[in-house]
Design a protein around this motif. Structure first.
Motif, PDB file in Angstrom:
ATOM      1  N   PRO A   3      10.113  10.674  -4.138  1.00 50.89           N
ATOM      2  CA  PRO A   3       9.558   9.925  -5.299  1.00 50.89           C
ATOM      3  C   PRO A   3       7.996   9.564  -5.073  1.00 50.89           C
ATOM      4  O   PRO A   3       7.275   9.886  -3.993  1.00 50.89           O
ATOM      5  N   THR A   4       7.295   9.390  -6.211  1.00 55.33           N
ATOM      6  CA  THR A   4       6.072   9.342  -6.207  1.00 55.33           C
ATOM      7  C   THR A   4       5.354   7.869  -5.870  1.00 55.33           C
ATOM      8  O   THR A   4       6.107   6.801  -6.547  1.00 55.33           O
ATOM      9  N   PRO A   5       4.531   7.911  -5.040  1.00 59.46           N
ATOM     10  CA  PRO A   5       4.070   6.502  -4.538  1.00 59.46           C
ATOM     11  C   PRO A   5       3.270   6.044  -5.785  1.00 59.46           C
ATOM     12  O   PRO A   5       2.650   6.532  -6.491  1.00 59.46           O
ATOM     13  N   THR A   6       3.369   4.514  -5.797  1.00 59.18           N
ATOM     14  CA  THR A   6       2.834   3.724  -6.993  1.00 59.18           C
ATOM     15  C   THR A   6       1.810   2.874  -6.360  1.00 59.18           C
ATOM     16  O   THR A   6       1.405   1.903  -7.226  1.00 59.18           O
ATOM     17  N   GLY A   7       1.781   2.365  -5.096  1.00 58.69           N
ATOM     18  CA  GLY A   7       0.989   1.251  -4.654  1.00 58.69           C
ATOM     19  C   GLY A   7      -0.515   1.474  -4.729  1.00 58.69           C
ATOM     20  O   GLY A   7      -1.002   2.507  -4.916  1.00 58.69           O
ATOM     21  N   SER A   8      -1.168   0.169  -4.879  1.00 62.04           N
ATOM     22  CA  SER A   8      -2.501   0.215  -4.951  1.00 62.04           C
ATOM     23  C   SER A   8      -3.038  -0.936  -3.916  1.00 62.04           C
ATOM     24  O   SER A   8      -2.467  -1.715  -3.468  1.00 62.04           O
ATOM     25  N   LEU A   9      -4.219  -0.564  -3.632  1.00 63.50           N
ATOM     26  CA  LEU A   9      -4.999  -1.596  -2.660  1.00 63.50           C
ATOM     27  C   LEU A   9      -6.000  -2.346  -3.258  1.00 63.50           C
ATOM     28  O   LEU A   9      -6.809  -1.578  -3.791  1.00 63.50           O
ATOM     29  N   SER A  10      -6.344  -3.511  -2.949  1.00 62.01           N
ATOM     30  CA  SER A  10      -7.480  -4.322  -3.634  1.00 62.01           C
ATOM     31  C   SER A  10      -8.269  -5.191  -2.497  1.00 62.01           C
ATOM     32  O   SER A  10      -7.208  -5.728  -1.611  1.00 62.01           O
ATOM     33  N   LEU A  18      -1.982  -5.161  -0.725  1.00 63.08           N
ATOM     34  CA  LEU A  18      -1.241  -3.782  -1.108  1.00 63.08           C
ATOM     35  C   LEU A  18      -0.293  -4.341  -2.399  1.00 63.08           C
ATOM     36  O   LEU A  18       0.451  -5.507  -1.831  1.00 63.08           O
ATOM     37  N   GLU A  19      -0.126  -3.850  -3.458  1.00 63.57           N
ATOM     38  CA  GLU A  19       0.540  -4.459  -4.522  1.00 63.57           C
ATOM     39  C   GLU A  19       1.252  -2.958  -5.108  1.00 63.57           C
ATOM     40  O   GLU A  19       0.779  -1.848  -5.120  1.00 63.57           O
ATOM     41  N   LEU A  20       2.610  -3.297  -5.187  1.00 62.41           N
ATOM     42  CA  LEU A  20       3.580  -2.336  -5.838  1.00 62.41           C
ATOM     43  C   LEU A  20       4.406  -3.147  -6.921  1.00 62.41           C
ATOM     44  O   LEU A  20       4.625  -4.132  -6.694  1.00 62.41           O
ATOM     45  N   ALA A  21       4.807  -2.446  -7.828  1.00 56.99           N
ATOM     46  CA  ALA A  21       5.542  -2.966  -9.021  1.00 56.99           C
ATOM     47  C   ALA A  21       6.614  -2.126  -9.364  1.00 56.99           C
ATOM     48  O   ALA A  21       6.524  -0.846  -9.356  1.00 56.99           O
ATOM     49  N   ARG A  22       7.646  -2.562 -10.095  1.00 54.44           N
ATOM     50  CA  ARG A  22       8.607  -1.906 -10.496  1.00 54.44           C
ATOM     51  C   ARG A  22       9.122  -2.572 -11.898  1.00 54.44           C
ATOM     52  O   ARG A  22       9.072  -3.618 -12.064  1.00 54.44           O
ATOM     53  N   THR A  23       9.441  -1.975 -13.033  1.00 55.27           N
ATOM     54  CA  THR A  23       9.951  -2.430 -14.376  1.00 55.27           C
ATOM     55  C   THR A  23      11.327  -2.160 -14.241  1.00 55.27           C
ATOM     56  O   THR A  23      12.001  -1.236 -13.846  1.00 55.27           O
TER      57      THR A  23
END
Length: 173
Positions: A3-10, A18-23
């Motif tokens: 699976p492709t990673p989707t997280g972002s760091l701010s 660390l932020e991850l989201a799913r629709t």
């Protein structure tokens, strides 16, 4: 195929998130049930027991971890059906997590925020949250759980890159 990673760091005032989201193609209330009802959480992350409520502590057993483990979880905020904030016990490093559920085009979006401490090994943590969020999607669809081996170590380099190249050595230090 991994699976492709989707997280972002701010960066935040207190460190980094660390932020991850799913629709999801389900209403907010249904997502909330999968985040808060023990019989549903047991199908994608783990089972909890106790008397929930803001300021209270419940016992949480992660049933999809190798060897499994249990931890106290303190509920910091609970605003059904949109916001849940918790702090996991020291057995897991005292992590602070938030889950935000929002309406999105007839369905919903679930966003996980992990408020990282300085010692968090993002190369390990990131793939783990990708796994659990995709496991939530599988459970909602009535499918078998996803395989952790598809996420870790395959996504570790992506998350190490977000963290300025820091990998699992942060945990070893």
């Amino acid at each position: 195929m991994s699976p492709t990673p989707t997280g972002s760091l701010s960066a935040t005032a207190d460190g980094r998130d660390l932020e991850l989201a799913r629709t999801l193609d389900v209403p907010v209330e249904e997502v909330w049930a999968w985040l808060t009802e023990p019989d549903k959480t047991a199908r994608w992350i783990g089972r909890w027991s106790g008397a929930p409520g803001v300021g209270r502590t419940v016992r949480f057993a992660m049933t999809f971890e190798e060897g499994g483990f249990e931890s106290d979880v303190t509920i910091l905020a609970c605003e059904p059906p949109r916001h849940l904030a918790v702090e996991l016990g020291e057995e897991v490093g005292g992590w602070q997590l938030e889950v935000i559920v929002a309406e999105a085009g007839g369905g919903s979006t679930v966003t996980l925020l992990h408020h990282l401490d300085d010692g968090a090994a993002l190369a390990e943590v990131g793939p783990g949250w990708e796994y659990y969020l995709d496991n939530l999607l599988a459970a909602l669809a009535g499918r078998s759980p996803v395989q952790f081996a598809d996420y870790y170590p395959a996504q570790s380099s992506y998350y190490a890159g977000l963290d300025g190249g820091a990998g699992s050595e942060a945990r070893e230090a």
